[in-house]
Design an enzyme around this catalytic site. Structure first.
Site, PDB file in Angstrom:
ATOM      1  CE  LYS A 114      -3.339  -6.666   1.629  1.00 31.29           C
ATOM      2  NZ  LYS A 114      -4.252  -5.661   1.058  1.00 31.29           N
TER       3      LYS A 114
ATOM      4  CG  ASP B 108     -20.334  -6.415  -9.697  1.00 31.21           C
ATOM      5  OD1 ASP B 108     -21.525  -6.512 -10.022  1.00 31.21           O
ATOM      6  OD2 ASP B 108     -19.610  -5.465 -10.027  1.00 31.21           O
TER       7      ASP B 108
ATOM      8  NE  ARG C 250      -1.560   1.279   7.769  1.00 31.95           N
ATOM      9  CZ  ARG C 250      -2.764   1.559   8.245  1.00 31.95           C
ATOM     10  NH1 ARG C 250      -3.127   2.825   8.400  1.00 31.95           N
ATOM     11  NH2 ARG C 250      -3.606   0.592   8.555  1.00 31.95           N
TER      12      ARG C 250
ATOM     13  CB  THR D  10     -19.608  -8.681 -12.716  1.00 34.32           C
ATOM     14  OG1 THR D  10     -20.693  -8.245 -13.528  1.00 34.32           O
ATOM     15  CG2 THR D  10     -18.529  -7.623 -12.705  1.00 34.32           C
TER      16      THR D  10
ATOM     17  CG  ASP E  57      -1.830  -1.208   1.288  1.00 34.46           C
ATOM     18  OD1 ASP E  57      -2.230  -1.698   0.211  1.00 34.46           O
ATOM     19  OD2 ASP E  57      -2.136  -1.671   2.399  1.00 34.46           O
TER      20      ASP E  57
ATOM     21  CG  ASP F 162      -6.970  -7.459  -0.479  1.00 35.13           C
ATOM     22  OD1 ASP F 162      -8.092  -8.002  -0.546  1.00 35.13           O
ATOM     23  OD2 ASP F 162      -6.628  -6.726   0.484  1.00 35.13           O
ATOM     24  CG  LEU F 163      -7.986  -6.088  -7.040  1.00 34.35           C
ATOM     25  CD1 LEU F 163      -8.006  -6.161  -8.568  1.00 34.35           C
ATOM     26  CD2 LEU F 163      -7.512  -4.709  -6.601  1.00 34.35           C
ATOM     27  CE  LYS F 164     -10.439  -6.061   1.723  1.00 35.39           C
ATOM     28  NZ  LYS F 164      -9.083  -5.591   1.408  1.00 35.39           N
ATOM     29  CG  PHE F 165     -13.129  -9.506  -7.491  1.00 33.50           C
ATOM     30  CD1 PHE F 165     -12.713  -8.252  -7.948  1.00 33.50           C
ATOM     31  CD2 PHE F 165     -12.358 -10.609  -7.812  1.00 33.50           C
ATOM     32  CE1 PHE F 165     -11.552  -8.109  -8.717  1.00 33.50           C
ATOM     33  CE2 PHE F 165     -11.207 -10.483  -8.576  1.00 33.50           C
ATOM     34  CZ  PHE F 165     -10.805  -9.235  -9.025  1.00 33.50           C
TER      35      PHE F 165
ATOM     36  CB  THR G  16      -9.216  -5.837  10.772  1.00 35.11           C
ATOM     37  OG1 THR G  16      -8.586  -5.280   9.624  1.00 35.11           O
ATOM     38  CG2 THR G  16      -9.089  -7.328  10.764  1.00 35.11           C
TER      39      THR G  16
HETATM   40  O1  C5P Z   1      -0.971  -1.315   7.120  1.00 32.44           O
HETATM   41  P1  C5P Z   1      -1.742  -2.509   7.646  1.00 32.44           P
HETATM   42  O2  C5P Z   1      -0.838  -3.584   8.233  1.00 32.44           O
HETATM   43  O3  C5P Z   1      -2.853  -2.103   8.575  1.00 32.44           O
HETATM   44  O4  C5P Z   1      -2.398  -3.150   6.332  1.00 32.44           O
HETATM   45  C1  C5P Z   1      -3.310  -4.221   6.376  1.00 32.44           C
HETATM   46  C2  C5P Z   1      -3.691  -4.593   4.980  1.00 32.44           C
HETATM   47  O5  C5P Z   1      -4.647  -5.637   5.033  1.00 32.44           O
HETATM   48  C3  C5P Z   1      -4.305  -3.472   4.155  1.00 32.44           C
HETATM   49  O6  C5P Z   1      -3.867  -3.647   2.811  1.00 32.44           O
HETATM   50  C4  C5P Z   1      -5.810  -3.715   4.255  1.00 32.44           C
HETATM   51  O7  C5P Z   1      -6.480  -3.280   3.100  1.00 32.44           O
HETATM   52  C5  C5P Z   1      -5.851  -5.245   4.358  1.00 32.44           C
HETATM   53  N1  C5P Z   1      -7.035  -5.803   5.006  1.00 32.44           N
HETATM   54  C6  C5P Z   1      -7.431  -5.476   6.284  1.00 32.44           C
HETATM   55  N2  C5P Z   1      -8.548  -6.039   6.834  1.00 32.44           N
HETATM   56  C7  C5P Z   1      -9.256  -6.932   6.133  1.00 32.44           C
HETATM   57  C8  C5P Z   1      -8.875  -7.281   4.843  1.00 32.44           C
HETATM   58  C9  C5P Z   1      -7.744  -6.698   4.301  1.00 32.44           C
HETATM   59  O8  C5P Z   1      -6.750  -4.703   6.937  1.00 32.44           O
HETATM   60  N3  C5P Z   1     -10.302  -7.529   6.699  1.00 32.44           N
END
Ligand code: C5P
Length: 236
Positions: free
Chosen positions: A36, A68, A215, A72, A14, A63-66, A123
């Site tokens: 990811k 639809d 992060r 699609t 990210d 991780d595009l969380k489809f 989360t």
């Molecule tokens: O920076 P951090 O460790 O919080 O990133 C967590 C990653 O996991 C992010 O890319 C976020 O979009 C992803 N994610 C999440 N909770 C979910 C599914 C995916 O934090 N339930």
């Protein structure tokens, strides 16, 4: 440190642009099994970024969380298979027919080994968010378990879930079900916008097949050192 643990660590790319992602992949690829690519970077750099990750030798988690209609999502999963993704996400709340279409797409593309995981509950959600969204008095744990059972019935390979729900998922779904766990923080670190967080060690102990870390590694002054600390914590 076992090589196996590296295969269970997913670094979330990210970041702001292709060069930042390429620099992270270049320095971290020897240490981690997966990168990811989520909506932010995919929207910006898309297939080029995915090819760079694959060329590094790491696995690609798209991780595009489809979420639809089934037709699609079938098309989206077919496209992900063409990008050579090794894992991808769909929202379980898209329903059983949508999840079944995702599974059918990977099989028809000849990519039955591609792991499809369902998103249970994001989360960052608080208890209050959760109640207003799902209009239910069920606990988070009960809802996550019900969604997970639905995902398994529809043929998904696993789910994305907070480590707090890991023990109950493992108990009901057995050892081979994939459970990808974000919301990971070292004990002394800031939680950012994550709410239901655990340490890498705790997630592994509770049975996560993979942990996702963003992060804490990508925003660290020294991402390689941060990544090594996470791996050591997983192994402890
Ligand atoms: O920076 P951090 O460790 O919080 O990133 C967590 C990653 O996991 C992010 O890319 C976020 O979009 C992803 N994610 C999440 N909770 C979910 C599914 C995916 O934090 N339930």
């Amino acid at each position: 440190m076992t090589k196996d643990l590296r295969k269970r660590l997913i670094v979330a790319l990210d970041v702001s642009d292709y060069d930042a992602a390429a620099s992270l992949v270049g320095s971290l690829a020897p240490l981690v099994g997966w990168f990811k690519v989520g909506s932010v970077m995919f929207t910006r750099e898309g297939p080029k970024l995915c090819r760079m990750v694959k060329d590094s030798g790491a696995n690609l988690f798209l991780d595009l969380k489809f979420h639809d209609i089934p037709n699609t999502v079938f098309g989206a999963v077919t496209s992900a298979a063409a990008l050579d993704a090794d894992m991808l996400t769909v929202h379980i709340s898209g329903g059983e027919a949508m999840m079944a279409a995702a599974v059918r797409a990977k099989e028809e593309a000849g990519r039955s080994e591609m792991i499809i995981v369902g998103v249970t509950v994001l989360t960052h959600l608080t208890y209050e968010d959760f109640h207003s969204l799902f209009l239910t008095d069920r606990s988070t744990k009960e809802t996550v378990l019900a969604l997970t059972k639905l995902a398994s019935r529809a043929g998904l390979d696993g789910v994305v879930a907070s480590a707090r729900e890991l023990p109950v998922i493992r108990r009901h779904l057995g050892p081979d079900f994939t459970v990808v766990t974000p919301g990971i923080r070292m004990a002394d670190a800031a939680s950012d916008d994550q709410v239901r967080i655990v340490t890498p060690k705790q997630a592994i102990e509770d049975g996560a097949s993979h942990i996702v870390v963003g992060r804490p590694i990508t925003a660290a002054p020294d991402p390689v050192a941060a990544c090594q600390r996470i791996l050591e914590n997983m192994a402890s």
